[in-house]
Design a protein around this motif. Structure first.
Motif, PDB file in Angstrom:
ATOM      1  N   SER A 162       0.830  -1.211   0.000  1.00  0.00           N
ATOM      2  CA  SER A 162       0.000   0.000   0.000  1.00  0.00           C
ATOM      3  C   SER A 162       0.862   1.258   0.000  1.00  0.00           C
ATOM      4  O   SER A 162       0.547   2.239  -0.682  1.00  0.00           O
TER       5      SER A 162
ATOM      6  N   TRP B 241       2.708   9.111   6.526  1.00  0.00           N
ATOM      7  CA  TRP B 241       2.574   7.676   6.755  1.00  0.00           C
ATOM      8  C   TRP B 241       2.762   7.300   8.215  1.00  0.00           C
ATOM      9  O   TRP B 241       3.695   7.756   8.881  1.00  0.00           O
TER      10      TRP B 241
ATOM     11  N   GLY C 146      -4.504   0.343   4.559  1.00  0.00           N
ATOM     12  CA  GLY C 146      -3.509  -0.672   4.294  1.00  0.00           C
ATOM     13  C   GLY C 146      -4.112  -2.003   3.936  1.00  0.00           C
ATOM     14  O   GLY C 146      -5.328  -2.139   3.724  1.00  0.00           O
TER      15      GLY C 146
ATOM     16  N   VAL D  78      -3.725   3.747   7.500  1.00  0.00           N
ATOM     17  CA  VAL D  78      -2.295   3.712   7.820  1.00  0.00           C
ATOM     18  C   VAL D  78      -1.571   4.987   7.393  1.00  0.00           C
ATOM     19  O   VAL D  78      -0.381   5.156   7.677  1.00  0.00           O
TER      20      VAL D  78
END
Length: 222
Positions: free
Chosen positions: A70, A89, A170, A176
């Protein structure tokens, strides 16, 4: 500043910045990255080259061999886009962005790459941090001409942006990261405000019929 990326200064001139980037990469051989990540950064320009130079095994994200599919997919979209896009992230909101977003970061480029967003934008975190919590909870948000007092060139600037932030899910379906495209509208917003002020002054002066009215106090207009 980040210890993850020790190159703290690139010159503002595009030519000098490219020259300095080449010197940096030549002086610091690229760390081994996975085949998937090579494809992710293919054609990504300056920021992709700088990201390849980071020793990710020494960061919270770990070796690129362990990066989830991802993350690689969303970075590929980001790096190859011609519109300013940032990626935040994980729980620390590690920052990635593409070449089109370099001007938005001012003197914080390139050291902002690979850094937690809170460390890069402490002056914005009271506002941005709350918004990121909403996105990490699964909510997509956007705004037009959003005011952000940014510290990019050694002083606080009055900045405005058309921006959005969407959750990245994700492999397990959990959020995520954050996908954040945005474009700066500062010059347009300030130009429109100045234009409106000038129109009001002209209208006020045009309505004057006496010297006192013509040369009177204009505070009400301002």
């Amino acid at each position: 500043r980040s210890t993850l990326f020790p190159y703290t200064t690139l010159f503002r001139s595009p030519y000098r910045r490219r020259t300095r980037m080449a010197e940096i990469i030549e002086a610091h051989p690229l760390h081994k990255v996975s085949e998937a990540l090579e494809q992710t950064f293919a054609g990504g320009g300056e920021t992709a080259a700088l990201l390849r130079a980071i020793d990710w095994s020494a960061t919270p994200l770990g070796s690129t061999d362990t990066w989830p599919h991802s993350l690689c997919c969303v970075l590929s979209i980001c790096m190859n886009a011609r519109f300013p896009i940032s990626i935040y992230w994980g729980a620390e909101h590690i920052m990635f962005y593409n070449d089109a977003a370099i001007p938005l970061h001012g003197d914080k480029h390139p050291w902002a790459l690979g850094c937690p967003a809170r460390k890069v934008w402490p002056e914005l975190w009271d506002v941005v941090g709350r918004r990121f919590k909403r996105v990490m909870a699964g909510e997509a948000i956007s705004g037009e001409d959003e005011f952000l007092p940014m510290h990019r060139y050694g002083y606080i600037e009055e900045c405005y942006f058309d921006c959005a932030a969407s959750p990245i899910r994700g492999e397990g379906g959990h959020v995520v990261g954050i996908f954040a495209p945005g474009i700066e509208t500062t010059y347009r917003v300030i130009a429109e405000r100045r234009g409106l002020l000038l129109r009001r002054l002209v209208e006020d002066i045009s309505a004057a019929v006496t010297a006192e009215q013509l040369y009177g106090d204009r505070k009400s207009v301002v």
